[in-house]
Design an enzyme around this catalytic site. Structure first.
Site, short mmCIF file in Angstrom:
data_model
loop_
_atom_site.label_atom_id
_atom_site.label_comp_id
_atom_site.label_asym_id
_atom_site.label_seq_id
_atom_site.Cartn_x
_atom_site.Cartn_y
_atom_site.Cartn_z
N ARG A 84 76.70 13.07 10.62
CA ARG A 84 77.76 13.31 9.63
C ARG A 84 77.29 12.90 8.23
O ARG A 84 76.64 11.87 8.07
CB ARG A 84 78.99 12.47 10.03
CG ARG A 84 80.16 12.60 9.10
CD ARG A 84 80.87 13.91 9.29
NE ARG A 84 82.08 13.97 8.48
CZ ARG A 84 82.81 15.07 8.36
NH1 ARG A 84 82.48 16.17 9.02
NH2 ARG A 84 83.87 15.07 7.59
N GLU A 97 94.65 -13.49 28.89
CA GLU A 97 95.37 -14.78 28.87
C GLU A 97 95.04 -15.58 30.14
O GLU A 97 94.83 -16.80 30.08
CB GLU A 97 96.89 -14.55 28.77
CG GLU A 97 97.35 -13.97 27.43
CD GLU A 97 97.01 -12.50 27.27
OE1 GLU A 97 96.89 -11.79 28.28
OE2 GLU A 97 96.85 -12.06 26.10
N GLU A 105 92.57 -6.98 36.54
CA GLU A 105 91.58 -7.93 37.09
C GLU A 105 91.67 -9.29 36.39
O GLU A 105 90.68 -9.96 36.13
CB GLU A 105 90.17 -7.34 36.92
CG GLU A 105 89.09 -7.99 37.75
CD GLU A 105 88.98 -7.43 39.15
OE1 GLU A 105 89.48 -6.32 39.40
OE2 GLU A 105 88.39 -8.13 39.99
N GLY A 106 92.89 -9.70 36.08
CA GLY A 106 93.13 -10.94 35.34
C GLY A 106 93.12 -10.65 33.86
O GLY A 106 92.08 -10.30 33.29
N ALA A 144 95.73 -3.74 47.57
CA ALA A 144 97.16 -3.67 47.23
C ALA A 144 97.79 -5.05 47.16
O ALA A 144 98.33 -5.55 48.14
CB ALA A 144 97.89 -2.79 48.24
N GLU A 185 102.76 -6.18 42.65
CA GLU A 185 104.07 -5.60 42.96
C GLU A 185 104.80 -5.30 41.66
O GLU A 185 104.39 -5.79 40.60
CB GLU A 185 104.86 -6.57 43.85
CG GLU A 185 104.12 -6.81 45.17
CD GLU A 185 104.92 -7.58 46.19
OE1 GLU A 185 106.05 -8.05 45.89
OE2 GLU A 185 104.41 -7.72 47.34
N GLY A 214 84.59 -9.93 41.44
CA GLY A 214 85.29 -8.79 40.85
C GLY A 214 85.22 -8.84 39.33
O GLY A 214 85.06 -7.81 38.67
N TRP A 266 100.71 -0.05 40.90
CA TRP A 266 99.44 0.11 40.18
C TRP A 266 98.24 0.11 41.13
O TRP A 266 97.23 -0.51 40.85
CB TRP A 266 99.21 -1.03 39.17
CG TRP A 266 100.23 -1.21 38.13
CD1 TRP A 266 101.07 -2.28 37.97
CD2 TRP A 266 100.54 -0.32 37.05
NE1 TRP A 266 101.87 -2.10 36.87
CE2 TRP A 266 101.55 -0.91 36.29
CE3 TRP A 266 100.04 0.93 36.67
CZ2 TRP A 266 102.10 -0.30 35.17
CZ3 TRP A 266 100.58 1.53 35.55
CH2 TRP A 266 101.60 0.92 34.82
N ILE A 267 98.35 0.78 42.27
CA ILE A 267 97.27 0.69 43.25
C ILE A 267 96.25 1.81 43.02
O ILE A 267 96.52 2.99 43.26
CB ILE A 267 97.83 0.69 44.69
CG1 ILE A 267 98.90 -0.41 44.83
CG2 ILE A 267 96.71 0.52 45.70
CD1 ILE A 267 98.45 -1.82 44.42
C1 LIG Z 1 95.23 1.14 35.59
C2 LIG Z 1 95.58 -0.04 36.44
C3 LIG Z 1 94.97 -0.21 37.67
C4 LIG Z 1 95.32 -1.28 38.49
N1 LIG Z 1 94.78 -1.37 39.75
C5 LIG Z 1 95.27 -2.31 40.61
C6 LIG Z 1 94.87 -2.31 41.98
O1 LIG Z 1 94.07 -1.49 42.44
N2 LIG Z 1 95.41 -3.25 42.82
C7 LIG Z 1 96.30 -4.19 42.38
O2 LIG Z 1 96.74 -5.00 43.19
N3 LIG Z 1 96.69 -4.21 41.07
C8 LIG Z 1 96.21 -3.30 40.18
N4 LIG Z 1 96.62 -3.30 38.86
C9 LIG Z 1 97.57 -4.30 38.42
C10 LIG Z 1 96.95 -5.32 37.44
O3 LIG Z 1 96.08 -6.15 38.14
C11 LIG Z 1 98.11 -6.06 36.75
O4 LIG Z 1 98.70 -5.13 35.84
C12 LIG Z 1 97.64 -7.29 36.03
O5 LIG Z 1 97.28 -8.27 36.96
C13 LIG Z 1 98.72 -7.85 35.12
O6 LIG Z 1 99.92 -8.03 35.82
P1 LIG Z 1 101.29 -7.43 35.24
O7 LIG Z 1 101.05 -6.04 34.81
O8 LIG Z 1 102.34 -7.69 36.24
O9 LIG Z 1 101.58 -8.28 33.94
P2 LIG Z 1 102.35 -9.72 33.91
O10 LIG Z 1 101.75 -10.59 34.91
O11 LIG Z 1 103.80 -9.47 33.95
O12 LIG Z 1 101.93 -10.21 32.47
C14 LIG Z 1 102.56 -9.75 31.26
C15 LIG Z 1 101.91 -10.49 30.09
O13 LIG Z 1 102.13 -11.91 30.24
C16 LIG Z 1 100.89 -12.59 30.20
N5 LIG Z 1 100.93 -13.74 31.08
C17 LIG Z 1 101.26 -13.78 32.41
N6 LIG Z 1 101.15 -15.03 32.87
C18 LIG Z 1 100.73 -15.80 31.84
C19 LIG Z 1 100.43 -17.19 31.68
N7 LIG Z 1 100.51 -18.03 32.72
N8 LIG Z 1 100.04 -17.62 30.47
C20 LIG Z 1 99.93 -16.78 29.41
N9 LIG Z 1 100.20 -15.45 29.51
C21 LIG Z 1 100.58 -14.98 30.69
C22 LIG Z 1 99.86 -11.57 30.70
O14 LIG Z 1 98.58 -11.90 30.27
C23 LIG Z 1 100.39 -10.30 30.05
O15 LIG Z 1 99.96 -10.26 28.71
C24 LIG Z 1 96.26 -2.24 38.03
C25 LIG Z 1 96.87 -2.07 36.77
C26 LIG Z 1 96.56 -0.98 36.00
C27 LIG Z 1 97.30 -0.81 34.70
#
Ligand SMILES: Cc1cc2nc3c(=O)[nH]c(=O)nc-3n(C[C@H](O)[C@H](O)[C@H](O)COP(=O)(O)OP(=O)(O)OC[C@H]3O[C@@H](n4cnc5c(N)ncnc54)[C@H](O)[C@@H]3O)c2cc1C
Length: 395
Positions: free
Chosen positions: A278, A377, A373-374, A136, A139, A252, A168-169
Site C-alpha cells: 500500500r 481475570e 479456557e479461563g 461439556a 452451563e 489446555g 457453548w460446547i
Molecule cells: C466460542 C466458545 C467456545 C467454548 N467452548 C467451550 C467448550 O467446548 N466446553 C465448555 O465447557 N465451555 C466452552 N466455552 C465456555 C467458556 O469456557 C466460558 O465462556 C468461560 O469459561 C467464561 O465463562 P462465562 O461465559 O460463564 O463467564 P462468567 O464466568 O459469567 O464471567 C463473566 C465475567 O466475569 C469475570 N469473572 C468471573 N469470575 C471472576 C472472578 N472470580 N474475579 C474476577 N472476574 C471474574 C469473567 O472473567 C468475565 O469477564 C466456550 C465459550 C465460547 C464463547
C-alpha cells in the site's frame, strides 16, 4: 485471501526443539497451509464446520495428539502440542479450537479413564472413526465458576440419569462422544465426569451459536433430559470430576497460548504484506516510521508469548504442575494477540474493516481467547494466588 506463513523460523526462538517436535510442526504447518487456509475465509462466512478436515487431521494423528500410543495416539508432548496448535491456528482458528477441545477431552480419558474406557473410546477416536470429542463443562448460568454446576446425575440401578444443560460446547453437534460433568452430590466435591455417546436417548443438540469469531467451530448447547449413563461410563470415582477437569487446565492453557500466537502470527504476516504493498504520500505504508514501530512491537510481543508458552509446555513435560506458568502463557498470549490484531487492522486503514481482508477475521477470532479456557481475570487470580502463597508470613 490467505495469510499463513509456511516458513515460520522456529530457530529464531532459540528454544531447544527435538527432531520429532520440528517434524510435527512441519506436518501441521503443511496441512494448515495446503488444506485449511484456502477455505478458512469462506467457512468464517458460512459457519460451515470443517468436518472433512477434522477427519484428515485424525489421519495425520493431529486429532489424538496427546493420546498415548497404547491406544493408537501420537503421544505428543506439550511443546509439540503448542507448535501444532500455533500452526493450525495460523491458518484457521476455528479448526484449532476444535482440536483444543477434543484433545483436552481425550487427554482426560487417557489419564483418568479405565483400561476398558480407553479401549472402547480412544482407539476409534485415534483412528478417526469417532470424530471429535466434546468437553461439556460450562452451563448457561456458570462458566468461570465451574463448581456451581446444576446438571444432576442421579443414581438409578447400574447407572445414572443425567438431566441439565450445557452451554457453548465446541463441536457439540459433530462429536461422537461427550465428556459431561454433572453433580452426584453437593459443591465441587460432588461433581462427577461421564462419557455420553452421541445419539444417547434424551440428549438433544441446541441450535448453533451465531458467534463474533471462530465461527466455524460448531458451538452449541447440549440438553440432557433423563439421559441414562451406565456406571462403567463414569470416569474416576464419584466426586472426582472437578479435580479431573482442573487436571487438564494447565496443558489446555499452554495449547491455547499456541492458538493465540497462531492468530497473531497470521495477523502480523498480513500487516507486513499489506504495508509493503500500500502507498500513501508517495511512499509505501511500510516506510512510515510509525508502521515499522507497530510491526516491531508485534514481533517482540509475539516472541515473548512464544517463550512463555514454550516455558509452560516444557515445565509440564518435565512433570511440574506449572499452574502459574501456564496461566501466564495463556494470559499474555491472548492479550498480546489482541494488541497485534488491533495494530494490524490500523495498518490496513479502511480495508482492515472490510470482510474482504483476512485481518478482519483475525481481529474477531482473537477476541474470544481472552474469555474461554479461563478468562484473563481468572488467569490473573491464579497468578496472584501463586504470588500470595509464596509469602512466608501468613495473612
Ligand atoms: C466460542 C466458545 C467456545 C467454548 N467452548 C467451550 C467448550 O467446548 N466446553 C465448555 O465447557 N465451555 C466452552 N466455552 C465456555 C467458556 O469456557 C466460558 O465462556 C468461560 O469459561 C467464561 O465463562 P462465562 O461465559 O460463564 O463467564 P462468567 O464466568 O459469567 O464471567 C463473566 C465475567 O466475569 C469475570 N469473572 C468471573 N469470575 C471472576 C472472578 N472470580 N474475579 C474476577 N472476574 C471474574 C469473567 O472473567 C468475565 O469477564 C466456550 C465459550 C465460547 C464463547
Amino acid at each position: 485471501m490467505t495469510a499463513c506463513n509456511p516458513a515460520l523460523d522456529l530457530d529464531r526462538l532459540a528454544f531447544p526443539l527435538s527432531d520429532e517436535q520440528r517434524l510435527l510442526a512441519d506436518v501441521a504447518r503443511s496441512f494448515a497451509w495446503d488444506r485449511l487456509a484456502p477455505g478458512a475465509h469462506d467457512r468464517d462466512r458460512t459457519g460451515e464446520y470443517p468436518r472433512t478436515f477434522v477427519d484428515e487431521l485424525a489421519a495425520l494423528g493431529l486429532l489424538a495428539m496427546k493420546v498415548s500410543a497404547d491406544w493408537g495416539g501420537s503421544a505428543l508432548d506439550n511443546v509439540g502440542y503448542v507448535l501444532a496448535m500455533e500452526a493450525v491456528a495460523e491458518a484457521d482458528a476455528s479448526t484449532a479450537v476444535i482440536l483444543a477441545a477434543s484433545n483436552m477431552a481425550t487427554w482426560i480419558i487417557d489419564q483418568h479413564g479405565s483400561t476398558e474406557q480407553c479401549d472402547q473410546w480412544l482407539r476409534p477416536y485415534a483412528a478417526g472413526e469417532l470424530g471429535p470429542v466434546s468437553f461439556a463443562l460450562t452451563e448457561p448460568h456458570c462458566g468461570s465458576d465451574a463448581s456451581a454446576l446444576r446438571t444432576q446425575a442421579v443414581r438409578d440401578g447400574d447407572g445414572y440419569r443425567l438431566t441439565g444443560q450445557k452451554m457453548w460446547i465446541t463441536s457439540g453437534a459433530f462429536a461422537g462422544l461427550h465428556l459431561v460433568f454433572a453433580c452426584t452430590g453437593e459443591g465441587p466435591r460432588g461433581i462427577s465426569c461421564f462419557l455420553v455417546p452421541a445419539g444417547a436417548e434424551g440428549l438433544a443438540i441446541g441450535r448453533e451459536e451465531d458467534k463474533m469469531g471462530q465461527r466455524a467451530s460448531g458451538t452449541v448447547a447440549l440438553h440432557l433430559d433423563d439421559v441414562f449413563v451406565p456406571a462403567d461410563q463414569r470416569i474416576g470415582e464419584e466426586g472426582q470430576g472437578y479435580g479431573i477437569a482442573l487436571s487438564a487446565l494447565a496443558a489446555g492453557r499452554v495449547g491455547m497460548a499456541g492458538l493465540c500466537i497462531g492468530i497473531g502470527e497470521a495477523a502480523l504476516a498480513a500487516g507486513l504484506r499489506y504495508a509493503a504493498d500500500r502507498r500513501a504520500f508517495g511512499k509505501r505504508v511500510l516506510d512510515f516510521q510509525n508502521s515499522r514501530f507497530q510491526l516491531a512491537d508485534c514481533r517482540v510481543e509475539l516472541d515473548a508469548a512464544w517463550l512463555l508458552a514454550l516455558r509452560g509446555a516444557r515445565l509440564l513435560d518435565q512433570g511440574h504442575r506449572a499452574a502459574a506458568e501456564s496461566s501466564a502463557a495463556k494470559l499474555y498470549a491472548s492479550e498480546a494477540t489482541g494488541r497485534v490484531v488491533d495494530r494490524m487492522v490500523q495498518l490496513h486503514g479502511g480495508y482492515g474493516y472490510s470482510r474482504e481482508y483476512d485481518i478482519e477475521r483475525y481481529y474477531r477470532d482473537a477476541r474470544i481467547t481472552r474469555i474461554y479456557e479461563g478468562s484473563s481475570e481468572i488467569q490473573r487470580l491464579v497468578l496472584a494466588r501463586a504470588l500470595v502463597d509464596s509469602l512466608e508470613v501468613p495473612a
